[in-house]
Design a protein around this motif. Structure first.
Motif, PDB file in Angstrom:
ATOM      1  N   PHE A 217      26.222  44.866  34.139  1.00 61.26           N
ATOM      2  CA  PHE A 217      25.807  45.766  35.220  1.00 61.26           C
ATOM      3  C   PHE A 217      24.312  45.993  35.093  1.00 61.26           C
ATOM      4  O   PHE A 217      23.845  46.486  34.060  1.00 61.26           O
TER       5      PHE A 217
ATOM      6  N   ALA B 138      31.035  43.627  33.725  1.00 59.28           N
ATOM      7  CA  ALA B 138      31.197  43.495  35.173  1.00 59.28           C
ATOM      8  C   ALA B 138      32.080  42.313  35.557  1.00 59.28           C
ATOM      9  O   ALA B 138      31.932  41.757  36.623  1.00 59.28           O
TER      10      ALA B 138
ATOM     11  N   ASN C  18      35.312  40.515  36.948  1.00 63.12           N
ATOM     12  CA  ASN C  18      36.259  40.972  37.969  1.00 63.12           C
ATOM     13  C   ASN C  18      37.693  40.772  37.480  1.00 63.12           C
ATOM     14  O   ASN C  18      38.462  40.023  38.063  1.00 63.12           O
TER      15      ASN C  18
ATOM     16  N   SER D 153      36.151  48.162  33.157  1.00 65.46           N
ATOM     17  CA  SER D 153      34.731  47.823  33.312  1.00 65.46           C
ATOM     18  C   SER D 153      33.889  48.666  32.368  1.00 65.46           C
ATOM     19  O   SER D 153      32.784  48.283  31.999  1.00 65.46           O
TER      20      SER D 153
END
Ligand code: 4AD
Ligand code: MG
Length: 463
Positions: free
Chosen positions: A174, A232, A234, A242
């Motif tokens: 991130f 980050a 998915n 996360s």
């Protein structure tokens, strides 16, 4: 001064005045001229029964308006209970209401409410039995991990949250920036000019405190860090968050075998600690969440851990009489189904898998003499799969520089890390334990989003 309910339940004292304060779980009015209130103050799973007589001055005005969620203070006499279901109760002399709760609006009334719905109420779910119990188990585990390391002479080091390096090299970070997302400053070639960003460089939230932890281990011997880490990726699974907490010990003058022994002693200590300190909460999980979870913990608190190399694990999986969704082949990363098969079916307990192919592991792991594998280890648990990932670190400067170059990374950006290899390099090793996976394992909770107070996962940000 209020006394906490867990202290009253464990004290032999009776017929003494006490004050308690908490939140009403239920109220039942009897014809005999009093009401029974089940009070919970979060200190333990059990509620305390309060007997509120109709002779209280505010009985009609206050007591008869108490509903689940209301907060009260009670002063009264602690007595042995004659009723079944509880050993003690408090006969109220005075009852003060701090806040009423509207029974039509309060989401945690008497009706059963499932975990999915509760995930939308992270600000209230700690008031339920399940989430109170999880919070207490988390608390004991975090206290005990500090105890474990301190008793062994490890120093607690605070590693940074904002960083400019990508420890795992997976790129799933991130970004942290104060640049205007609509018009960031750009170089002539169109690329964003991070020299003008807040820190004068491109920065992100850390995925691991390891690299900074290593620098302290190479000065202080044995250290650990425990803090939030951010990824980050998915991954919408029941095992990924996360934002999750990681415990990362790092030992100088240690190899992979020392690392595996530390991981084993560490997990065993934590299992024994929750068993010793969270009895009532664990019984609750056993009855309501996952039957057998206590027996499983008891088994693992003493069981020796299995050991197997990756190459041997692949051979075992290839010979397995089951069809996996992901076909097994040397060089592949083990999937959850493979990890679980090894722990649940082959070793019937925790297992440490070592010496993975270099291709699928991070740049910092020490190259083995075979040229193909690295001195890595994963600890796999039944049901949860990977709970710990660690390795011996590459301490040879030229080897590490070569690995960085081969991975397309610029050795110049790892100058501080390479310095450790330039000045008094030592063999060292460490690991990272995913704290939420540990809590999941100890409680039997199916979804990792339920074992952290405020889960952060892709598309999930309630509060
Ligand atoms: O295997 P990982 O990626 O290892 C590291 O980050 C190393 N730097 C650790 C070290 O050697 N100091 O992550 C370590 C552990 C995993 O085994 C897993 O338990 C947990 O962190 N983990 C996650 N837990 C929840 N959600 C995620 N997205 C996770 N990713 C890793
Ligand atoms: Mg891993």
């Amino acid at each position: 001064m209020k006394t906490r309910i867990n202290a009253l339940l464990t004290s032999p004292k009776r017929d003494i005045p006490v004050q308690v304060a908490g939140w009403v779980r239920t109220r039942r009015d009897s014809k005999g001229g009093f009401s029974f209130i089940e009070l919970n103050d979060g200190s333990c799973l059990a509620n305390l029964q309060i007997i509120a007589p109709a002779t209280l001055a505010n009985y009609e005005k206050d007591v008869l308006n108490l509903h689940p969620g209301a907060s009260i203070r009670v002063e009264g006499l602690l007595v042995a209970s004659s009723g079944s279901g509880q050993s003690i109760e408090v006969k109220a002399d005075q009852l003060t209401v701090y806040g009423f709760s509207d029974p039509l609006a309060y989401p945690l009334g008497k009706q059963k409410i499932n975990f999915d719905r509760l995930r939308e109420l992270p600000h209230l779910r700690a008031r339920t039995n399940t989430f109170g119990a999880i919070a207490r188990v988390r608390d004991v585990l975090s206290y005990e991990l500090h105890r474990f390391f301190h008793e062994r002479g490890f120093f607690y080091v605070h590693t940074p949250i904002i960083t400019s390096n990508d420890c795992e090299g997976a790129g799933a970070m991130f970004q942290v920036t104060t640049l205007d997302p609509h018009k960031p400053p750009r170089h002539a070639d169109g690329k964003v000019d991070y020299a003008q960003d807040f820190f004068g460089a491109k920065t992100s939230l850390t995925v691991s405190g390891q690299l900074e932890g290593e620098t302290y281990a190479c000065a202080m011997g044995d250290i650990y860090t425990f803090g939030p880490t951010f990824r980050a990726e998915n991954s919408n699974t029941r095992r990924h968050l996360s934002e999750f907490w990681m415990v990362e010990p790092e030992m100088a003058f240690a190899d992979l075998n020392d690392d595996a022994l530390l991981a084993e002693a560490f997990l065993r200590h934590l299992f024994q600690a929750v068993l010793a300190q969270c009895g009532a909460d664990l019984q609750f999980f056993d009855q309501r969440v996952l039957p057998g979870v206590v027996a499983r913990l008891e088994r693992l608190a003493t069981a020796p851990f299995g050991r197997v190399t990756y190459t041997e694990a692949i051979r075992l999986l290839e010979a397995a009489p089951v069809t996996f969704e992901f076909p097994v082949k040397w060089g592949m990363d083990l999937q959850s189904e493979h990890e679980r098969y090894l722990a649940e079916e082959v070793f019937k307990g925790p297992v440490v898998v070592t010496d993975y192919p270099a291709e699928i592991k991070a740049f910092y792991m020490r190259r083995n003499p075979d040229g193909k594998t690295v001195a890595a280890m994963d600890v796999l648990l039944p049901e949860v799969g990977e709970i710990i990932g660690g390795s011996q670190r590459e301490e040879r400067l030229e080897v590490l520089e070569g690995v960085l170059r081969d991975a397309g990374l610029n050795p110049a950006e790892y100058g501080h890390y390479l310095d450790l290899r330039r000045y008094g390099s030592v063999p060292h090793a460490g690991f990272g334990l995913g704290f939420e996976r540990l809590v999941q394992f100890c409680t039997g909770m199916h979804n990792i989003r339920d074992v952290i107070p405020y889960p952060r996962a892709p598309g999930c940000m309630r509060v």
